[in-house]
Design an enzyme around this catalytic site. Sequence first.
Site, short mmCIF file in Angstrom:
data_model
loop_
_atom_site.label_atom_id
_atom_site.label_comp_id
_atom_site.label_asym_id
_atom_site.label_seq_id
_atom_site.Cartn_x
_atom_site.Cartn_y
_atom_site.Cartn_z
N ASN A 1 0.88 -1.17 0.00
CA ASN A 1 0.00 0.00 0.00
C ASN A 1 0.92 1.22 0.00
OD1 ASN A 1 -1.69 2.12 0.67
ND2 ASN A 1 -2.76 1.04 2.32
N ARG B 1 -2.33 -1.81 -3.73
CA ARG B 1 -3.41 -0.86 -3.65
C ARG B 1 -3.17 0.17 -4.75
NH1 ARG B 1 -4.30 4.19 0.44
NH2 ARG B 1 -6.38 4.73 -0.25
N HIS C 1 -11.10 4.87 -1.14
CA HIS C 1 -11.11 4.03 0.07
C HIS C 1 -12.09 2.87 -0.08
CE1 HIS C 1 -9.98 7.92 2.43
NE2 HIS C 1 -8.88 7.21 2.25
N HIS D 1 -14.97 6.34 7.15
CA HIS D 1 -13.53 6.03 7.14
C HIS D 1 -12.78 7.32 7.45
CE1 HIS D 1 -9.81 4.04 5.42
NE2 HIS D 1 -9.48 5.32 5.37
N GLY E 1 -9.35 8.58 8.40
CA GLY E 1 -7.90 8.45 8.57
C GLY E 1 -7.30 9.82 8.33
N GLY F 1 -6.65 10.77 5.12
CA GLY F 1 -7.72 10.98 4.15
C GLY F 1 -9.00 10.46 4.78
N ARG G 1 -6.62 18.02 3.59
CA ARG G 1 -7.48 18.38 2.44
C ARG G 1 -8.76 19.06 2.91
NH1 ARG G 1 -7.33 12.36 0.16
NH2 ARG G 1 -5.37 12.00 1.24
N ASP H 1 -2.80 15.82 13.01
CA ASP H 1 -2.97 14.60 13.80
C ASP H 1 -4.00 14.86 14.89
OD1 ASP H 1 -2.62 12.46 15.74
OD2 ASP H 1 -0.80 11.97 14.62
N MET H 2 -5.06 14.06 14.88
CA MET H 2 -6.16 14.28 15.83
C MET H 2 -5.71 14.16 17.28
SD MET H 2 -9.20 15.32 15.78
CE MET H 2 -10.16 15.06 14.31
N ARG H 3 -4.68 13.34 17.54
CA ARG H 3 -4.19 13.21 18.91
C ARG H 3 -3.66 14.55 19.43
NH1 ARG H 3 -0.95 7.95 17.10
NH2 ARG H 3 -0.94 9.26 15.27
N VAL I 1 -8.58 7.73 13.00
CA VAL I 1 -9.38 8.56 13.90
C VAL I 1 -10.64 7.79 14.34
CG1 VAL I 1 -10.71 10.71 14.11
CG2 VAL I 1 -8.57 10.68 12.80
N ASN J 1 -9.91 5.09 16.95
CA ASN J 1 -9.21 5.44 18.20
C ASN J 1 -9.79 6.60 19.00
OD1 ASN J 1 -6.89 3.57 18.14
ND2 ASN J 1 -6.49 4.62 16.20
N GLU K 1 -7.46 -3.00 5.10
CA GLU K 1 -7.35 -2.89 3.64
C GLU K 1 -6.39 -3.95 3.09
OE1 GLU K 1 -6.68 1.40 4.42
OE2 GLU K 1 -7.53 1.71 2.44
N1 LIG Z 1 -5.08 7.25 19.29
C1 LIG Z 1 -5.51 8.10 18.35
N2 LIG Z 1 -6.41 9.07 18.68
C2 LIG Z 1 -6.85 9.94 17.77
N3 LIG Z 1 -6.47 9.93 16.47
C3 LIG Z 1 -5.59 9.00 16.10
C4 LIG Z 1 -5.07 8.05 17.00
N4 LIG Z 1 -4.21 7.25 16.32
C5 LIG Z 1 -4.20 7.70 15.05
N5 LIG Z 1 -5.02 8.75 14.91
C6 LIG Z 1 -5.30 9.53 13.71
O1 LIG Z 1 -5.29 8.67 12.58
C7 LIG Z 1 -4.60 9.29 11.50
C8 LIG Z 1 -4.01 8.23 10.59
O2 LIG Z 1 -5.02 7.34 10.20
P1 LIG Z 1 -4.77 6.21 9.11
O3 LIG Z 1 -6.05 5.50 8.93
O4 LIG Z 1 -3.58 5.41 9.48
O5 LIG Z 1 -4.48 7.15 7.89
P2 LIG Z 1 -3.78 6.97 6.49
O6 LIG Z 1 -4.05 5.56 6.06
O7 LIG Z 1 -4.49 7.98 5.66
O8 LIG Z 1 -2.33 7.25 6.70
C9 LIG Z 1 -3.58 10.18 12.18
O9 LIG Z 1 -3.27 11.29 11.38
C10 LIG Z 1 -4.30 10.62 13.43
O10 LIG Z 1 -5.03 11.80 13.18
C1 LIG Z 2 -7.70 8.02 -1.37
C2 LIG Z 2 -7.11 8.51 -0.11
O1 LIG Z 2 -7.45 9.57 0.36
O2 LIG Z 2 -6.22 7.70 0.50
P1 LIG Z 2 -5.40 7.99 1.85
O3 LIG Z 2 -6.41 8.15 2.92
O4 LIG Z 2 -4.55 6.75 2.01
O5 LIG Z 2 -4.61 9.24 1.60
MG LIG Z 3 -5.50 4.94 4.70
#
Ligand SMILES: Nc1ncnc2c1ncn2[C@@H]1O[C@H](COP(=O)(O)OP(=O)(O)O)[C@@H](O)[C@H]1O
Ligand SMILES: CC(=O)OP(=O)(O)O
Ligand SMILES: [Mg+2]
Length: 403
Positions: A10, A93, A182, A210, A212, A214, A243, A284-286, A333, A336, A386
């Site tokens: 990925n 992916r 996604h 979803h 994350g 993104g 974004r 980062d939401m944390r 996010v 968690n 995924e």
């Molecule tokens: N314990 C947590 N509490 C709150 N947010 C979290 C925690 N762990 C990860 N995150 C959030 O999840 C995001 C990453 O999510 P993820 O699904 O791995 O994204 P991606 O696949 O797009 O890289 C981080 O930027 C952060 O905002």
């Molecule tokens: C399509 C997309 O936004 O993927 P990612 O969350 O991995 O950046």
């Molecule tokens: Mg992702």
Amino acid sequence: MTATRVLVLNSGSSSVKYQLLDMRGGERLALGLVERIGEETSRLKHTCVKTGAVRESIAPVADHEAALKAVAEELTKDGLGLDSPELAAIGHRVVHGGMTFTAPTVIDDTVLAEIERLIPVAPLHNPANLVGIRTAMALRPDLPQVAVFDTAFHTTMPESAARYAIDVATADAYRIRRYGFHGTSHAYVSRATAKLLGKAPEDVNVIVLHLGNGASASAVERGRCVETSMGLTPLEGLVMGTRSGDLDPAVIFHLMRVGEMSTDEIDTLLNKKSGLIGLCGDNDMREIRRRIDEGDEQAELAFDIYIHRLKKYIGAYYAVLGRVDAVAFTAGVGENDNAVREAAVAGLELLGLEVDGALNAVRSDEPRLISPTTSRVAVAVVPTDEELEIATQTYALVGNYNA
Ligand SMILES: Nc1ncnc2c1ncn2[C@@H]1O[C@H](COP(=O)(O)OP(=O)(O)O)[C@@H](O)[C@H]1O
Ligand SMILES: CC(=O)OP(=O)(O)O
Ligand SMILES: [Mg+2]
């Protein structure tokens, strides 16, 4: 020897996540991640599930090709190298498959050319995906390499949801429509949610969130996607890490005419300097939650904007589906952050959505309900996978190639 293993790659814009699975029982043999590719402080973390060995290193990894070679070396150290005859295929992916790809596809030159043609509509993702594929092909030219597309699950969207209300001839000439992304995650999580409810996917309607870096939402009716929040590119929809999500398109003309910004500058602004990072300086939401706890008003407003958009989408998808059996939170996010889940659903009791504070506070890697038994609609946390979904689809396509 029977070849039952699948390596999943990925490749993101600055990271590569990978997993090696044995498809006989869907067992994970190794997994890891290379992040901050191209920086001085690139980080590689590799886990061999079989032995429990974990190796971590911080050292410059120049590009995606170097990252993949480092991954191959780590796997070799555990006796799981890419030269293994047990490897049946490599699954990749691929974020944008346009209108061409509606299912997993064995990659050849024509497929590579099409993924390349789609770069303008997935500029952050498709180039990285291509490097991953080409490097893996060079390492194992004899193996089938399979592309699993983020867009595929969304190809069931009706035209009423997939089309923008713009001139039809222009839209068709430039293949402008809503593709959604996604999809592998939305497919996996909607099915896992049905399972959590003890039902078949065909018997439930689910809203998947979803969240994350993104982020996207989808409305899944009886196992088929009928609406999703991302569009032509992964920029539309929810507020994300960097974004903007939804925006009046006239903002762009305004920035061009009045702000005298170039197309590339606006592209970078909306894709990389907006969303949470644009609103408060952190994506980062944390970190945002930590700042809110300290009374930081800017972080609080960013959080409120994020939640407001999310809640609008829950309401909209409720209307699209008519009947909702479950709302499922997933990705970094969603899996968690209990405050995000609580705030997104707050005030929706009349729609039948409730969250139980104690259940919502539980931390676990398992799919679980966070709604009380009185809630008409189930609210759930369903971790996405995924990589497992890509491996399953890859293996189903190539079968036992080397048998
Ligand atoms: N314990 C947590 N509490 C709150 N947010 C979290 C925690 N762990 C990860 N995150 C959030 O999840 C995001 C990453 O999510 P993820 O699904 O791995 O994204 P991606 O696949 O797009 O890289 C981080 O930027 C952060 O905002
Ligand atoms: C399509 C997309 O936004 O993927 P990612 O969350 O991995 O950046
Ligand atoms: Mg992702």
